[in-house]
Design a protein around this motif. Sequence first.
Motif, short mmCIF file in Angstrom:
data_model
loop_
_atom_site.label_atom_id
_atom_site.label_comp_id
_atom_site.label_asym_id
_atom_site.label_seq_id
_atom_site.Cartn_x
_atom_site.Cartn_y
_atom_site.Cartn_z
N SER A 284 -18.31 0.01 -15.72
CA SER A 284 -17.13 0.68 -16.28
C SER A 284 -15.93 -0.24 -16.21
O SER A 284 -15.88 -1.15 -15.37
CB SER A 284 -16.83 1.97 -15.51
N PRO A 285 -14.94 -0.02 -17.08
CA PRO A 285 -13.71 -0.83 -16.99
C PRO A 285 -13.06 -0.66 -15.63
O PRO A 285 -13.13 0.41 -15.00
CB PRO A 285 -12.83 -0.25 -18.10
N ALA A 286 -12.42 -1.72 -15.14
CA ALA A 286 -11.74 -1.65 -13.86
C ALA A 286 -10.65 -0.58 -13.90
O ALA A 286 -10.01 -0.35 -14.93
CB ALA A 286 -11.12 -3.00 -13.52
N ILE A 287 -10.45 0.08 -12.78
CA ILE A 287 -9.38 1.07 -12.68
C ILE A 287 -8.04 0.34 -12.63
O ILE A 287 -7.89 -0.60 -11.84
CB ILE A 287 -9.57 1.93 -11.41
N PRO A 288 -7.07 0.72 -13.44
CA PRO A 288 -5.78 0.02 -13.46
C PRO A 288 -5.11 0.01 -12.09
O PRO A 288 -5.24 0.96 -11.31
CB PRO A 288 -4.96 0.81 -14.47
N THR A 289 -4.41 -1.07 -11.80
CA THR A 289 -3.71 -1.20 -10.52
C THR A 289 -2.73 -0.06 -10.30
O THR A 289 -2.58 0.44 -9.18
CB THR A 289 -2.98 -2.54 -10.45
N SER A 290 -2.08 0.38 -11.37
CA SER A 290 -1.11 1.47 -11.23
C SER A 290 -1.80 2.75 -10.74
O SER A 290 -1.24 3.49 -9.92
CB SER A 290 -0.42 1.73 -12.56
N THR A 291 -3.01 3.00 -11.23
CA THR A 291 -3.75 4.19 -10.78
C THR A 291 -4.21 4.03 -9.34
O THR A 291 -4.11 4.96 -8.54
CB THR A 291 -4.97 4.42 -11.69
N LEU A 292 -4.71 2.86 -9.00
CA LEU A 292 -5.13 2.61 -7.63
C LEU A 292 -3.96 2.78 -6.67
O LEU A 292 -4.10 3.38 -5.59
CB LEU A 292 -5.69 1.19 -7.50
N ARG A 293 -2.81 2.28 -7.05
CA ARG A 293 -1.63 2.39 -6.20
C ARG A 293 -1.25 3.86 -6.00
O ARG A 293 -0.92 4.29 -4.88
CB ARG A 293 -0.46 1.63 -6.83
N LYS A 294 -1.33 4.64 -7.06
CA LYS A 294 -0.98 6.07 -6.96
C LYS A 294 -1.95 6.78 -6.02
O LYS A 294 -1.51 7.58 -5.17
CB LYS A 294 -1.04 6.69 -8.36
N VAL A 295 -3.24 6.49 -6.14
CA VAL A 295 -4.24 7.13 -5.29
C VAL A 295 -4.03 6.75 -3.83
O VAL A 295 -4.09 7.58 -2.93
CB VAL A 295 -5.66 6.76 -5.76
N LEU A 296 -3.82 5.46 -3.57
CA LEU A 296 -3.62 5.01 -2.20
C LEU A 296 -2.36 5.58 -1.59
O LEU A 296 -2.32 5.90 -0.41
CB LEU A 296 -3.59 3.47 -2.17
N ASP A 297 -1.32 5.75 -2.40
CA ASP A 297 -0.08 6.36 -1.90
C ASP A 297 -0.32 7.82 -1.52
O ASP A 297 0.19 8.30 -0.49
CB ASP A 297 1.01 6.26 -2.96
N VAL A 298 -1.09 8.52 -2.36
CA VAL A 298 -1.39 9.93 -2.07
C VAL A 298 -2.20 10.04 -0.77
O VAL A 298 -1.92 10.87 0.08
CB VAL A 298 -2.15 10.57 -3.24
N LEU A 299 -3.21 9.18 -0.63
CA LEU A 299 -4.06 9.22 0.55
C LEU A 299 -3.27 8.86 1.81
O LEU A 299 -3.51 9.42 2.88
CB LEU A 299 -5.24 8.28 0.38
N ALA A 300 -2.36 7.92 1.69
CA ALA A 300 -1.56 7.52 2.85
C ALA A 300 -0.64 8.64 3.32
O ALA A 300 -0.29 8.72 4.51
CB ALA A 300 -0.74 6.28 2.51
N ALA A 301 -0.29 9.53 2.40
CA ALA A 301 0.64 10.61 2.73
C ALA A 301 -0.08 11.82 3.32
O ALA A 301 0.57 12.74 3.83
CB ALA A 301 1.43 11.03 1.49
N THR A 302 -1.42 11.85 3.23
CA THR A 302 -2.17 13.01 3.72
C THR A 302 -2.56 12.86 5.18
O THR A 302 -2.53 11.76 5.72
CB THR A 302 -3.45 13.22 2.88
#
Length: 302
Positions: A284-302
């Motif tokens: 599959s196409p690589a997940i965009p960095t902007s999406t990865l950053r958003k996910v990691l930010d969400v996980l860091a806040a939980t």
Amino acid sequence: MRTASLGLGTYRIRPSALNEAVARAATSPADAWIDTAPNYLDGQAQSLLAPVLARHPILVSTKVGCLTDQAIKDALSNRALTIEEAEHSHCLSASYVHWQCARNRTELGRDRLDLVFAHNPEHTAGDAYEALSDAFTALEAEAAAGTLTAYGVATWDGFDTGTLTIPTLHQLASEAAGTEQHHLRAIQLPVSLVTATAFTQAMDEEGPISQAAALGWQVYASAPLFGGELPRLATLELTALLAPHLTTAQACLLAAASCPGVTRILLSASTRAHWAEAQAALRSPAIPTSTLRKVLDVLAAT
């Protein structure tokens, strides 16, 4: 932006599934890779791999450093290890590294090792850098003798804790080789949505992954699914954000493979279905960095 290649890890794989797993990995000869260590599978991993590797000449990375009970007994007998070193169950002395490299070649049935990682140097009894200096000197000698193509450092938390840094590893290898054209060419570390410190740093072109990539080193991501726990921890909402067309396990694997600077994902897949799912995810196409950053930010806040 491309995803990392897929390699077969042997740390958690079932011994009975090893032969078929290697054969599956060999179906992609352009990027086939096996990662193992003399202490994996109760010390039997390399010997179990040798017959199937004879039929499938895949590139292999192995390790030095962690001692098994049998290795301690044999190395003491061969005077490659001191009693004091044996008490710590970890050693990177030059004499032991030379001995273990020779043993790795014998167990794998190969005259030359493709890549040898200094394994978990943060576990050494003394200073990690002093231990690595000795190990690098031995590994450069192995490379000069033609019995080794390249070496690296594999760690679980050495970069996260600050015990290891890429600039210092580069300096130690340069000193061991007497030139910056050394044979230290790779690092291995956990990269997943759970073990995310280096992952997050890479988003900002910082940290060990980015620094290693800048030097042209290979970056091997271990435990991309956090030992199989991550698919159970991730939510459907997280999967939808990462890659809605994939399963949760596939989305989490693709996330690690999309980390900038990571060149290979190591997965212990014992079944044909799991390997096929992983291959499909990494096509599959690589997940965009902007999406990865958003996910990691969400996980860091939980």
